[in-house]
Design a protein around this motif. Structure first.
Motif, PDB file in Angstrom:
ATOM      1  N   SER A 145       0.814  -1.226   0.000  1.00 30.68           N
ATOM      2  CA  SER A 145       0.000   0.000   0.000  1.00 30.68           C
ATOM      3  C   SER A 145       0.843   1.270   0.000  1.00 30.68           C
ATOM      4  CB  SER A 145      -0.929   0.009   1.220  1.00 30.68           C
ATOM      5  OG  SER A 145      -0.173  -0.034   2.422  1.00 30.68           O
ATOM      6  N   ILE A 146       2.159   1.136   0.107  1.00 32.75           N
ATOM      7  CA  ILE A 146       3.057   2.301   0.088  1.00 32.75           C
ATOM      8  C   ILE A 146       4.007   2.179  -1.087  1.00 32.75           C
ATOM      9  CG2 ILE A 146       4.846   3.591   1.300  1.00 32.75           C
ATOM     10  CD1 ILE A 146       3.672   2.618   3.925  1.00 32.75           C
ATOM     11  N   GLU A 147       3.977   3.140  -1.963  1.00 28.45           N
ATOM     12  CA  GLU A 147       4.864   3.138  -3.120  1.00 28.45           C
ATOM     13  C   GLU A 147       5.901   4.237  -2.977  1.00 28.45           C
ATOM     14  OE1 GLU A 147       3.854   4.643  -7.376  1.00 28.45           O
ATOM     15  OE2 GLU A 147       3.574   2.464  -7.476  1.00 28.45           O
ATOM     16  N   ARG A 148       7.156   3.910  -3.200  1.00 29.94           N
ATOM     17  CA  ARG A 148       8.191   4.944  -3.206  1.00 29.94           C
ATOM     18  C   ARG A 148       7.903   5.908  -4.345  1.00 29.94           C
ATOM     19  NH1 ARG A 148      13.145   4.138  -4.445  1.00 29.94           N
ATOM     20  NH2 ARG A 148      13.938   5.777  -3.094  1.00 29.94           N
ATOM     21  N   ARG A 149       8.007   7.181  -4.070  1.00 30.96           N
ATOM     22  CA  ARG A 149       7.680   8.172  -5.087  1.00 30.96           C
ATOM     23  C   ARG A 149       8.829   9.136  -5.304  1.00 30.96           C
ATOM     24  NH1 ARG A 149       5.555  13.093  -2.870  1.00 30.96           N
ATOM     25  NH2 ARG A 149       5.462  13.048  -0.603  1.00 30.96           N
ATOM     26  N   SER A 150       8.793   9.782  -6.447  1.00 28.44           N
ATOM     27  CA  SER A 150       9.823  10.751  -6.812  1.00 28.44           C
ATOM     28  C   SER A 150       9.516  12.082  -6.144  1.00 28.44           C
ATOM     29  CB  SER A 150       9.858  10.907  -8.342  1.00 28.44           C
ATOM     30  OG  SER A 150      10.797  11.883  -8.725  1.00 28.44           O
ATOM     31  N   SER A 151      10.335  12.483  -5.196  1.00 26.23           N
ATOM     32  CA  SER A 151      10.159  13.762  -4.511  1.00 26.23           C
ATOM     33  C   SER A 151      11.524  14.226  -4.020  1.00 26.23           C
ATOM     34  CB  SER A 151       9.183  13.616  -3.334  1.00 26.23           C
ATOM     35  OG  SER A 151       9.011  14.857  -2.672  1.00 26.23           O
ATOM     36  N   PHE A 152      12.191  15.034  -4.840  1.00 26.37           N
ATOM     37  CA  PHE A 152      13.532  15.497  -4.488  1.00 26.37           C
ATOM     38  C   PHE A 152      13.865  16.749  -5.282  1.00 26.37           C
ATOM     39  CE2 PHE A 152      13.919  12.685  -8.052  1.00 26.37           C
ATOM     40  CZ  PHE A 152      15.058  13.026  -8.749  1.00 26.37           C
ATOM     41  N   HIS A 153      15.120  17.190  -5.234  1.00 28.77           N
ATOM     42  CA  HIS A 153      15.521  18.456  -5.863  1.00 28.77           C
ATOM     43  C   HIS A 153      15.766  18.249  -7.362  1.00 28.77           C
ATOM     44  CE1 HIS A 153      16.862  18.340  -1.620  1.00 28.77           C
ATOM     45  NE2 HIS A 153      16.431  19.588  -1.577  1.00 28.77           N
ATOM     46  N   VAL A 154      14.708  17.902  -8.078  1.00 28.86           N
ATOM     47  CA  VAL A 154      14.846  17.508  -9.486  1.00 28.86           C
ATOM     48  C   VAL A 154      15.498  18.595 -10.326  1.00 28.86           C
ATOM     49  CG1 VAL A 154      13.601  16.826 -11.571  1.00 28.86           C
ATOM     50  CG2 VAL A 154      12.862  15.959  -9.341  1.00 28.86           C
ATOM     51  N   SER A 187      19.474  15.018  -1.063  1.00 27.44           N
ATOM     52  CA  SER A 187      18.946  14.006  -1.979  1.00 27.44           C
ATOM     53  C   SER A 187      20.078  13.480  -2.848  1.00 27.44           C
ATOM     54  CB  SER A 187      17.820  14.581  -2.859  1.00 27.44           C
ATOM     55  OG  SER A 187      18.244  15.724  -3.571  1.00 27.44           O
ATOM     56  N   VAL A 188      20.047  12.169  -3.064  1.00 32.36           N
ATOM     57  CA  VAL A 188      21.034  11.492  -3.892  1.00 32.36           C
ATOM     58  C   VAL A 188      20.270  10.789  -5.017  1.00 32.36           C
ATOM     59  CG1 VAL A 188      22.959   9.858  -3.944  1.00 32.36           C
ATOM     60  CG2 VAL A 188      22.469  11.142  -1.847  1.00 32.36           C
ATOM     61  N   SER A 189      20.656  11.061  -6.253  1.00 30.42           N
ATOM     62  CA  SER A 189      19.859  10.596  -7.386  1.00 30.42           C
ATOM     63  C   SER A 189      20.690   9.796  -8.382  1.00 30.42           C
ATOM     64  CB  SER A 189      19.237  11.792  -8.117  1.00 30.42           C
ATOM     65  OG  SER A 189      20.254  12.600  -8.708  1.00 30.42           O
ATOM     66  N   VAL A 190      19.981   8.994  -9.155  1.00 33.21           N
ATOM     67  CA  VAL A 190      20.581   8.198 -10.216  1.00 33.21           C
ATOM     68  C   VAL A 190      20.195   8.789 -11.568  1.00 33.21           C
ATOM     69  CG1 VAL A 190      20.760   5.913 -11.266  1.00 33.21           C
ATOM     70  CG2 VAL A 190      20.393   6.123  -8.800  1.00 33.21           C
ATOM     71  N   LYS A 193      21.377   7.698 -18.382  1.00 35.03           N
ATOM     72  CA  LYS A 193      21.186   8.077 -19.783  1.00 35.03           C
ATOM     73  C   LYS A 193      20.089   9.135 -19.964  1.00 35.03           C
ATOM     74  CE  LYS A 193      24.190   4.861 -20.885  1.00 35.03           C
ATOM     75  NZ  LYS A 193      25.594   5.222 -21.206  1.00 35.03           N
ATOM     76  N   GLY A 194      20.161  10.196 -19.159  1.00 31.35           N
ATOM     77  CA  GLY A 194      19.239  11.309 -19.321  1.00 31.35           C
ATOM     78  C   GLY A 194      17.966  11.225 -18.515  1.00 31.35           C
ATOM     79  N   LYS A 195      17.759  10.152 -17.743  1.00 33.35           N
ATOM     80  CA  LYS A 195      16.563  10.002 -16.926  1.00 33.35           C
ATOM     81  C   LYS A 195      16.960   9.891 -15.451  1.00 33.35           C
ATOM     82  CE  LYS A 195      13.525   9.736 -20.312  1.00 33.35           C
ATOM     83  NZ  LYS A 195      12.463  10.766 -20.500  1.00 33.35           N
ATOM     84  N   LEU A 196      16.141  10.481 -14.581  1.00 34.96           N
ATOM     85  CA  LEU A 196      16.371  10.394 -13.142  1.00 34.96           C
ATOM     86  C   LEU A 196      15.546   9.220 -12.618  1.00 34.96           C
ATOM     87  CD1 LEU A 196      16.225  14.215 -12.487  1.00 34.96           C
ATOM     88  CD2 LEU A 196      18.205  12.765 -12.028  1.00 34.96           C
ATOM     89  N   VAL A 197      16.175   8.045 -12.594  1.00 39.50           N
ATOM     90  CA  VAL A 197      15.426   6.803 -12.409  1.00 39.50           C
ATOM     91  C   VAL A 197      15.281   6.366 -10.950  1.00 39.50           C
ATOM     92  CG1 VAL A 197      16.076   5.989 -14.704  1.00 39.50           C
ATOM     93  CG2 VAL A 197      17.489   5.362 -12.733  1.00 39.50           C
ATOM     94  N   ASP A 198      15.973   7.036 -10.027  1.00 43.75           N
ATOM     95  CA  ASP A 198      15.829   6.697  -8.616  1.00 43.75           C
ATOM     96  C   ASP A 198      16.417   7.826  -7.780  1.00 43.75           C
ATOM     97  OD1 ASP A 198      15.248   5.374  -6.270  1.00 43.75           O
ATOM     98  OD2 ASP A 198      16.343   3.538  -6.776  1.00 43.75           O
ATOM     99  N   ALA A 199      15.894   7.983  -6.569  1.00 41.93           N
ATOM    100  CA  ALA A 199      16.410   8.982  -5.627  1.00 41.93           C
ATOM    101  C   ALA A 199      15.715   8.777  -4.297  1.00 41.93           C
ATOM    102  CB  ALA A 199      16.155  10.404  -6.130  1.00 41.93           C
TER     103      ALA A 199
END
Length: 354
Positions: A145-154, A187-190, A193-199
């Motif tokens: 019921s909990i999904e990790r979501r994208s919320s960082f200094h994009v 925030s630490v991000s991945v 190839k041009g996409k922010l696929v995890d953080a």
């Protein structure tokens, strides 16, 4: 020549920059007295005040809103969307105003830009904080019921990634990077190839503790704290985002002051800062595994990146992974200005929330 004003609203300040094509003619930070801000019940009540502050400042620079080609603002909170340049429309304003997806002074920035658009200029936002390019596996939390979501200094992560690519004479889309933004939140991000696929969720979710946020903690102990009867819901929210991290351990959230104390011999300050850096390094290592070790560079940015001591401590742990590049401060205003210019010139697609 295209004339663009970029704005970025914070709790007690409004960053502003004016571009003529690719040239930043000036950049400044309008500070708002905390006593004045406290007079407003919500950020929405600040609309007229903040708008007037921006216009007054621009007038001193002999710039009229009507003479601009576009106004670009750091975006607010909407449903998850892919990154890019977005025209501010009614649906975006409705979702932002609902506070369903989050709430921050940048949400007010959307309204201000939209008000300026009524006077003949175009209004955009770039890489909003709810930009979501996560891969499927990154969304799993372990609780269905909990999904990790994208919320960082994009905005800043992408801007620094693109700046690094430019500096190296390469295409951002060809690189695998790990980005580290160290400000009020960390925030630490991945970049894959041009996409922010995890953080990590730097607002209230996971990752290393920062200036005033706890992020990842032993979940069992957190549950006990929530049900201890000592805290209301609002107090718990304030504890994890406001009264934790450096503030919780040391009663101070200014990393520069803490560094000075540590280097002057304060062992507690030294140990807490070392612990923060230790956690940041662990997060970098985790993100490197997402790229299966194929990392072109590790990029440090944000206010704390000005500190050679902090960057140095983290680098000792992770320098074996990839080359390290440091971009202190933030590149958000540059990203807003240059991406908007590219959109006006037809070099970048203008997207709309539908």
């Amino acid at each position: 020549m295209k004339k663009i004003v970029a704005i970025n609203l914070g709790s007690t300040s409004t960053k502003i920059a004016y571009y003529e094509d690719e040239t930043c003619v000036f950049k400044d930070n309008i500070k708002h007295e905390a006593s004045v801000i406290k007079e407003f019940n919500s950020i929405w009540d600040q609309l007229d005040y903040r708008t007037e502050q921006i216009e007054t400042y621009l007038a001193k620079k002999h710039i009229k809103i009507e003479d601009l080609d576009a106004v670009a603002t750091r975006g607010g909170h909407t449903e998850p969307i892919v990154g890019g340049v977005y025209r501010i429309n009614e649906k975006m304003l409705e979702q932002s105003g609902s506070e369903k997806y989050g709430n921050h002074p940048t949400d007010l920035g959307l309204r201000i830009a939209n008000e300026f658009a009524k006077r003949g200029v175009q209004a955009f936002t770039v890489d909003p904080p709810t930009t979501d390019e996560f891969e499927k596996l990154a969304r799993y939390s372990g609780i269905p019921s909990i999904e990790r979501r994208s919320s960082f200094h994009v905005l800043n992560h992408r801007a620094v990634g693109m700046q690094y690519a430019k500096d190296m004479g390469k295409k951002y889309e060809d690189l695998n990077l790990v980005g580290v933004h160290m400000g009020g939140g960390i925030s630490v991000s991945v970049h894959k190839k041009g996409k922010l696929v995890d953080a990590n969720n730097a607002l209230d979710g996971d990752g290393p503790f920062s200036a005033n946020r706890c992020c990842t903690v032993p979940i069992g102990e957190l549950i006990k704290l929530c049900y201890s009867g000592e805290y209301t819901y609002a107090q718990m929210r304030k504890l994890i985002n406001g009264n934790s991290g450096l503030m919780g351990y040391l009663g101070e959230n200014d990393a520069k002051i803490i560094e000075e104390r540590a280097l002057a011999g304060d062992e507690k300050c030294k140990e807490v800062m070392e612990a923060m850096c230790y956690q940041v390094a662990k997060e970098i290592g985790a993100d490197a595994t997402v790229l299966k070790g194929n990392v072109d560079a590790i990029l440090f940015t944000g206010g704390m990146a000005h500190s050679k001591w902090i960057v140095g401590m983290i680098s000792e742990y992770v320098k074996y992974i990839a080359p390290i590049a440091v971009y202190p401060g933030e590149y958000e205003m540059q990203s807003l200005g240059l991406n908007t210019l590219a959109a006006l010139n037809g070099q970048t697609e203008i997207k709309e929330l539908k």
